[in-house]
Each structure stands twice: as structure tokens, then as C-alpha cells.
Motif scaffolding. Sequence first.
Motif, PDB file in Angstrom:
ATOM      1  N   LEU A  66      49.569  66.311  47.221  1.00  0.00           N
ATOM      2  CA  LEU A  66      49.533  67.296  46.097  1.00  0.00           C
ATOM      3  C   LEU A  66      50.754  67.439  45.393  1.00  0.00           C
ATOM      4  N   ILE A  67      50.635  67.620  44.117  1.00  0.00           N
ATOM      5  CA  ILE A  67      51.666  67.772  43.158  1.00  0.00           C
ATOM      6  C   ILE A  67      51.224  69.218  42.419  1.00  0.00           C
ATOM      7  N   ASP A  68      52.119  70.260  42.564  1.00  0.00           N
ATOM      8  CA  ASP A  68      51.613  71.609  42.089  1.00  0.00           C
ATOM      9  C   ASP A  68      50.170  71.859  42.305  1.00  0.00           C
ATOM     10  N   LYS A  69      50.003  71.757  43.391  1.00  0.00           N
ATOM     11  CA  LYS A  69      48.543  72.096  43.893  1.00  0.00           C
ATOM     12  C   LYS A  69      47.488  71.109  43.605  1.00  0.00           C
ATOM     13  N   SER A  70      47.935  69.761  42.798  1.00  0.00           N
ATOM     14  CA  SER A  70      46.555  69.223  42.412  1.00  0.00           C
ATOM     15  C   SER A  70      47.127  67.604  43.015  1.00  0.00           C
ATOM     16  N   ASN A  71      45.947  66.890  43.275  1.00  0.00           N
ATOM     17  CA  ASN A  71      45.962  65.411  43.800  1.00  0.00           C
ATOM     18  C   ASN A  71      46.269  64.650  42.223  1.00  0.00           C
ATOM     19  N   PRO A  72      47.381  63.975  42.278  1.00  0.00           N
ATOM     20  CA  PRO A  72      47.745  63.096  41.025  1.00  0.00           C
ATOM     21  C   PRO A  72      46.838  62.021  40.789  1.00  0.00           C
ATOM     22  N   PHE A  73      45.850  61.613  42.052  1.00  0.00           N
ATOM     23  CA  PHE A  73      44.967  60.607  41.882  1.00  0.00           C
ATOM     24  C   PHE A  73      43.426  60.906  41.752  1.00  0.00           C
ATOM     25  N   ASN A  75      40.100  62.233  39.792  1.00  0.00           N
ATOM     26  CA  ASN A  75      39.415  62.442  38.437  1.00  0.00           C
ATOM     27  C   ASN A  75      39.763  63.429  37.546  1.00  0.00           C
ATOM     28  N   GLY A  76      40.326  63.464  36.590  1.00  0.00           N
ATOM     29  CA  GLY A  76      40.523  64.728  35.696  1.00  0.00           C
ATOM     30  C   GLY A  76      41.915  65.395  35.725  1.00  0.00           C
ATOM     31  N   PHE A  77      42.617  64.663  36.645  1.00  0.00           N
ATOM     32  CA  PHE A  77      44.090  65.109  36.731  1.00  0.00           C
ATOM     33  C   PHE A  77      44.626  65.225  35.469  1.00  0.00           C
ATOM     34  N   ARG A  78      45.318  66.322  35.142  1.00  0.00           N
ATOM     35  CA  ARG A  78      46.019  66.534  33.934  1.00  0.00           C
ATOM     36  C   ARG A  78      47.400  66.759  33.929  1.00  0.00           C
ATOM     37  N   ASN A  79      48.218  66.153  33.377  1.00  0.00           N
ATOM     38  CA  ASN A  79      49.691  66.214  33.561  1.00  0.00           C
ATOM     39  C   ASN A  79      50.451  67.400  32.817  1.00  0.00           C
ATOM     40  N   THR A  80      49.440  68.030  31.820  1.00  0.00           N
ATOM     41  CA  THR A  80      50.306  69.024  30.803  1.00  0.00           C
ATOM     42  C   THR A  80      49.653  70.431  31.549  1.00  0.00           C
ATOM     43  N   ILE A  81      50.516  71.091  31.264  1.00  0.00           N
ATOM     44  CA  ILE A  81      50.079  72.719  31.489  1.00  0.00           C
ATOM     45  C   ILE A  81      50.432  73.506  30.368  1.00  0.00           C
TER      46      ILE A  81
END
Length: 291
Positions: A66-73, A75-81
Motif C-alpha cells: 500500500l502506497i499512500d493507502k492504495s495498491n500501485p498495481f 486497476n485505476g491507480f492514479r499517481n497524481t493527487i
Amino acid sequence: MSEGLAIEVKDLSYKYPINDVKTLHSINLQIPYNTINLLLGSNGSGKTTFLKILGGKTLCLNGDVLIDKSNPFANGFRNTITLSDGSEINKVCYFGTDWVRSEFINRDITVLELITSLGYRKENLEHEFTKRGNYLMDILEVDMGWRMHMLSDGQKRRVQLIMGLLKPFKILLLDEITIDLDVVARFKLFEFLKFEVAQGLQNPERQCCIVYCTHIFDGLNSWYDRVIHLHRGEIEGDFDYSSIVYVDEESEENIDADDTGVVRISKSSSLHPLVLKWLLKDQRKNKGLSI
Ligand SMILES: Nc1ncnc2c1ncn2[C@@H]1O[C@H](COP(=O)(O)OP(=O)(O)OP(=O)(O)O)[C@@H](O)[C@H]1O
């Protein structure tokens, strides 16, 4: 994921498809925000593999990341906030050493052309460069007119750092990235990164963390909060900076030559002797010798 954690890894194992043995074994790790973490270990201990998984560069489905509470793998992982003021920051940034050797950057183009070719609109660039970019350009002494194919490795590295740090980050993964920087550039970069982490304490939206993997321990004193020691793909040791007691104070007055020409340098309060001891121990273990 627990509150305040930037990175949470549970039972992570990884094996390269062409290898018979696993490179990483059941890693469990929690890294909170507002911290600078050193990842240390001998050559081949799995540091790059681990950082690339955290950075979403190497797919790993054995275990939870978990990277900042989300799974980087996922579907739909967004790297910008998008922050409340409308600005964008990156969730996770991985900086590796390969970049300076890639064909894409070793072309007859200027630094400015390279940055705009990566999708920065000119107007954004101007906006960014009035603040953060200009500051980075200043501390890393980069000229927008430099032609990429004519630069030294250290100069290319500076360009890489500017491009990667233009947007603020939540999680920064640095893989041996300072190896070819001169001492001034490295020192100023460390200051900048320390400031980035410190300002997260004032503004929770900007809280961030850094994981830095290196074999060079000069100039790291009091910069980091925690040391994580990897050996053969397992976490062998993990301690906080606050638990270190230096036996010898470093003093400004002791550095440099006096008027008789004698050069004095105080004993360095470096991690080097400690890490050397650890890695020699790791080597003896690898050979099946008693420690
Ligand atoms: N692409 C690959 N394919 C197969 N095996 C690999 C690959 N990359 C790394 N390995 C193996 O995985 C292990 C860990 O490598 P990794 O690069 O993660 O180590 P490291 O700790 O970063 O080492 P160094 O300090 O030398 O950079 C090594 O034994 C290496 O041979």
C-alpha cells in the motif's frame, strides 16, 4: 492501512521469472509520513528490486503493498493527487540510476525541450519555475539551455532530479541517485529534501516520506530518521536515528587547515563503520561462517 503510514508492506515476496530462488522473502514493513529512511545492504541484497516494487515499476502480486493507502498495481491507480489549492503532486516517484543512460535523454535537445517534451505545458512550466523549479535550478545549478547529449553523468543526474522533483511528492524512492553528484550538489539536495519533509509537519496535505538507498554514508548524519538493513531479501535490522549515540562530536572549528598548514579533521560521526561491520557480518553468514 494504519493512519499516518506512507508505505505499508505485508508478507511481500518476489522472484524474478528467470531466477530459481526468491529475491525478496516475506517482507513486512511500515513507513510513516514525515520520515527519511535509509535502505542499506550489500550488493544484490534486493534494495533496487524492493524500491521498484514500491514505485510500481516491477509488478509483484505476492503480498500486499500500500502506497499512500492504495495498491500501485490495482486497476485505476492514479499517481497524481490534486490538493485543495488545485495544485497537483505525485503520489510516488522512483528515481533510479538507469535514466542517465537512456536513449531518450541522450539526444541533441536542450533541458527545456526535454522537460516540455514530457508533457509540461509551457505556461505550467513558467508557473512552476517561478517557485520550486527556479529554486531547484538554482541549488543544482542547471541551465535550461544545456544540450543533453553534451552533459556529464553528474549534470544529467541534476536534470533528472529537477524533472522528477518539479512536482512535490508523497513518497520519494531514491535508488543510488546521488552517486555521481558532487558534494555541493548532494549537500544542497539533502537540505532541500529535509525541508520538503519538514514542511509536511505544517501542512498535512503535503506530508511526505523518503526512502533512500545508498552505499555512500558521508554527510548523512542527522539527515535520516531510520535505517533499514536488507540482507538476502530479508529485513535484518531496523533502527531509529534517535537510538544512535555518537561518541565523538564533530566540530566546525576542527575542519580545515590552520595557519601552520596542518589540516585537522575531526573524527567523522558517520554510519560507515557500523554499516561496514553489518555487511562483513552478512558476508560471513553467506559463507556459512560463525559471526
Ligand atoms: N532483472 C533481473 N533478472 C533476474 N535477477 C535479477 C534481476 N535484477 C536483479 N536480480 C537479482 O536479484 C537480486 C537483488 O538485486 P537488486 O538489484 O535488487 O540488489 P541491490 O541490493 O539493489 O544491489 P546493488 O547494491 O548492487 O545495487 C540479485 O541477486 C540479482 O542478481
